[in-house]
Design a protein around this motif. Sequence first.
Motif, PDB file in Angstrom:
ATOM      1  N   ARG A   1       0.838  -1.207   0.000  1.00 33.95           N
ATOM      2  CA  ARG A   1       0.000   0.000   0.000  1.00 33.95           C
ATOM      3  C   ARG A   1       0.870   1.255   0.000  1.00 33.95           C
ATOM      4  NH1 ARG A   1      -5.245   0.404   2.973  1.00 33.95           N
ATOM      5  NH2 ARG A   1      -5.795   2.591   3.243  1.00 33.95           N
ATOM      6  N   GLN A   2       1.946   1.226   0.808  1.00 38.16           N
ATOM      7  CA  GLN A   2       2.834   2.388   0.893  1.00 38.16           C
ATOM      8  C   GLN A   2       3.538   2.640  -0.442  1.00 38.16           C
ATOM      9  OE1 GLN A   2       5.714   2.101   4.030  1.00 38.16           O
ATOM     10  NE2 GLN A   2       6.687   4.049   3.546  1.00 38.16           N
ATOM     11  N   GLU A   3       3.998   1.572  -1.102  1.00 36.51           N
ATOM     12  CA  GLU A   3       4.655   1.736  -2.399  1.00 36.51           C
ATOM     13  C   GLU A   3       3.689   2.309  -3.429  1.00 36.51           C
ATOM     14  OE1 GLU A   3       7.995  -1.656  -2.894  1.00 36.51           O
ATOM     15  OE2 GLU A   3       6.007  -2.440  -2.400  1.00 36.51           O
ATOM     16  N   ALA A   4       2.425   1.869  -3.381  1.00 39.59           N
ATOM     17  CA  ALA A   4       1.431   2.390  -4.315  1.00 39.59           C
ATOM     18  C   ALA A   4       1.206   3.884  -4.097  1.00 39.59           C
ATOM     19  CB  ALA A   4       0.124   1.622  -4.155  1.00 39.59           C
ATOM     20  N   GLU A   5       1.136   4.297  -2.837  1.00 35.50           N
ATOM     21  CA  GLU A   5       0.919   5.719  -2.549  1.00 35.50           C
ATOM     22  C   GLU A   5       2.131   6.552  -2.955  1.00 35.50           C
ATOM     23  OE1 GLU A   5      -0.150   6.006   1.536  1.00 35.50           O
ATOM     24  OE2 GLU A   5      -2.163   5.143   1.256  1.00 35.50           O
ATOM     25  N   GLU A   6       3.329   5.989  -2.847  1.00 37.19           N
ATOM     26  CA  GLU A   6       4.517   6.719  -3.299  1.00 37.19           C
ATOM     27  C   GLU A   6       4.491   6.914  -4.816  1.00 37.19           C
ATOM     28  OE1 GLU A   6       7.786   4.451  -1.846  1.00 37.19           O
ATOM     29  OE2 GLU A   6       7.572   5.132   0.236  1.00 37.19           O
ATOM     30  N   LEU A   7       4.004   5.902  -5.553  1.00 38.84           N
ATOM     31  CA  LEU A   7       3.907   6.037  -7.006  1.00 38.84           C
ATOM     32  C   LEU A   7       2.868   7.101  -7.394  1.00 38.84           C
ATOM     33  CD1 LEU A   7       4.015   2.268  -8.049  1.00 38.84           C
ATOM     34  CD2 LEU A   7       5.776   3.972  -8.506  1.00 38.84           C
ATOM     35  N   LEU A   8       1.802   7.216  -6.606  1.00 39.54           N
ATOM     36  CA  LEU A   8       0.724   8.151  -6.922  1.00 39.54           C
ATOM     37  C   LEU A   8       0.923   9.530  -6.300  1.00 39.54           C
ATOM     38  CD1 LEU A   8      -2.280   5.709  -6.347  1.00 39.54           C
ATOM     39  CD2 LEU A   8      -1.466   6.535  -8.555  1.00 39.54           C
ATOM     40  N   MET A   9       1.998   9.707  -5.521  1.00 45.04           N
ATOM     41  CA  MET A   9       2.153  10.892  -4.689  1.00 45.04           C
ATOM     42  C   MET A   9       2.050  12.182  -5.488  1.00 45.04           C
ATOM     43  SD  MET A   9       2.582  12.110  -1.689  1.00 45.04           S
ATOM     44  CE  MET A   9       3.115  10.664  -0.752  1.00 45.04           C
ATOM     45  N   ASN A  10       2.783  12.305  -6.571  1.00 44.09           N
ATOM     46  CA  ASN A  10       2.842  13.551  -7.336  1.00 44.09           C
ATOM     47  C   ASN A  10       1.947  13.527  -8.562  1.00 44.09           C
ATOM     48  OD1 ASN A  10       4.812  14.646  -5.550  1.00 44.09           O
ATOM     49  ND2 ASN A  10       6.406  13.480  -6.604  1.00 44.09           N
ATOM     50  N   LYS A  11       0.957  12.631  -8.564  1.00 45.99           N
ATOM     51  CA  LYS A  11       0.053  12.530  -9.707  1.00 45.99           C
ATOM     52  C   LYS A  11      -1.191  13.385  -9.464  1.00 45.99           C
ATOM     53  CE  LYS A  11       2.769   9.425 -11.548  1.00 45.99           C
ATOM     54  NZ  LYS A  11       3.574   9.710 -12.751  1.00 45.99           N
ATOM     55  N   CYS A  12      -1.923  13.629 -10.533  1.00 46.82           N
ATOM     56  CA  CYS A  12      -3.138  14.422 -10.421  1.00 46.82           C
ATOM     57  C   CYS A  12      -4.310  13.536  -9.995  1.00 46.82           C
ATOM     58  CB  CYS A  12      -3.445  15.099 -11.756  1.00 46.82           C
ATOM     59  SG  CYS A  12      -3.679  13.942 -13.115  1.00 46.82           S
ATOM     60  N   GLU A  13      -5.408  14.178  -9.595  1.00 45.56           N
ATOM     61  CA  GLU A  13      -6.583  13.444  -9.149  1.00 45.56           C
ATOM     62  C   GLU A  13      -7.139  12.595 -10.289  1.00 45.56           C
ATOM     63  OE1 GLU A  13     -10.905  14.260  -6.944  1.00 45.56           O
ATOM     64  OE2 GLU A  13      -9.711  15.927  -7.749  1.00 45.56           O
ATOM     65  N   GLY A  14      -7.534  11.357  -9.973  1.00 45.73           N
ATOM     66  CA  GLY A  14      -8.054  10.431 -10.975  1.00 45.73           C
ATOM     67  C   GLY A  14      -7.034   9.438 -11.471  1.00 45.73           C
ATOM     68  N   THR A  15      -5.743   9.621 -11.094  1.00 48.02           N
ATOM     69  CA  THR A  15      -4.715   8.651 -11.464  1.00 48.02           C
ATOM     70  C   THR A  15      -4.886   7.395 -10.615  1.00 48.02           C
ATOM     71  OG1 THR A  15      -3.231  10.493 -11.939  1.00 48.02           O
ATOM     72  CG2 THR A  15      -2.247   8.305 -11.787  1.00 48.02           C
ATOM     73  N   PHE A  16      -4.635   6.236 -11.203  1.00 46.65           N
ATOM     74  CA  PHE A  16      -4.888   4.975 -10.496  1.00 46.65           C
ATOM     75  C   PHE A  16      -3.902   3.910 -10.946  1.00 46.65           C
ATOM     76  CE2 PHE A  16      -6.925   4.538 -14.533  1.00 46.65           C
ATOM     77  CZ  PHE A  16      -6.864   3.193 -14.845  1.00 46.65           C
ATOM     78  N   LEU A  17      -3.830   2.849 -10.156  1.00 53.11           N
ATOM     79  CA  LEU A  17      -3.073   1.647 -10.523  1.00 53.11           C
ATOM     80  C   LEU A  17      -3.747   0.454  -9.877  1.00 53.11           C
ATOM     81  CD1 LEU A  17      -1.215   0.585  -7.880  1.00 53.11           C
ATOM     82  CD2 LEU A  17       0.043   2.676  -8.425  1.00 53.11           C
TER      83      LEU A  17
END
Length: 431
Positions: free
Chosen positions: A332-348
Amino acid sequence: MLQQILRDMYIDPELLAELNEEQKQILFYKMREEQLRRWKEREEKARMEEAVLRKTARRKQSNSKHVQWLRGKDGEVWVWVMGEAAGDKPYEQISEELIAERARQQAQKEAEELWRQKEAEITKKFRDAMAQEKARIVAEKWKIEIEDRKAAKLEEEKIQEELKKREEEERQRGEEQIRQQEEIRAKELYLSLKQAQQHSQHSDDDHEWEEQLRRSKAADEERSHKARRARDEYRRQSLRAIQKGRVAGLSNLFQGTRLTNDQEMKPNNNSTSPSFPQLLAFLCSSIWERPSRPFSRDVIIRWFKEEQIPRRAGFERNTNRIAPWFHGIISRQEAEELLMNKCEGTFLVRVSEKIWGYALSYRQQSGFKHFLVDASGDFYSFLGVDPNRHATLTDLIDFHKEEIITSSGGELLLDPCGQQKNPPDYSPLFE
């Protein structure tokens, strides 16, 4: 997974942590419904058993023991009413005595506490006075000749006796003062209890119970409202999904047909996915017995290879390319690090370590959301949120690019979050 939770009435804390607030509300509502169903079932069973016991007791009544009431001279059942029989105290007198005793005990308890404080103050006061006087004598006379030391000793003893006498006198005055306060307090408590008895119709326990009942009902209504609103929204989504033809409860025939069509496609030269012979090898491999839940990475990798690759989980539609939103067994933490600087609506989408399925991690304006995707059956659906059953993982993702996931959050899958590692984090799944 939901059936297992309702059967055991328990959800693993780690799994619960993966659910968002709306998923938790719906899950708790379903668990409450199951509790009510079981309670009604137990009540009905108890009622039937009681009816059987009464029927059996009536049959044996002629041979069984029974109660015989004591009767008076008039032939009626003898009854004694407290306070009305000869020699009994009137009810009002008994009530007065009970209130007076309660007041006396409470006043005595408070007086004991006051006396402990007073005694400690007196002891400290005279102990400090004794120490100060002794220090004064030592400072003034202890270092002079031996005769003066004897005189100083006598003077010290005389002062100690005087201080003890004064301490005893002050103790007596303190005891008398507290005794008087106790009597006054007992009268005050008696009047207070008497007044409370006359004007109060419900006890404090009744008020507390009513308040708890009110809060419980309000919470139940709130959960019921949220669940009903969510069900209405999901029913609307289900109709949209059926119209689009993207929802299906997969049967073995459907799965086999879909897989055959996928296998007939030619592999892309730039693909990182397994080749057709590899897929065929998975289909022909021996069926393994899947544990009730994942317990190691090796077991998850085997599950993915033997059950998910044949269903083309993680692949783009009608191609052999890995979807840009697909990731491997990351936390979960790694996923949030990947999404950290992304815009709203980005997903994985990442392979879950908690259930047989996946976790969809979503970037919202104020943080992150995580949704569990159940893949333990022959379909894909959000655990506890989405009633729609999708034929493939790609169908689920494409569906929610146009339809929101939850009515309260309004989540739409806009931009996929790709890989930042080389080799990709999903490499062990396809080796």
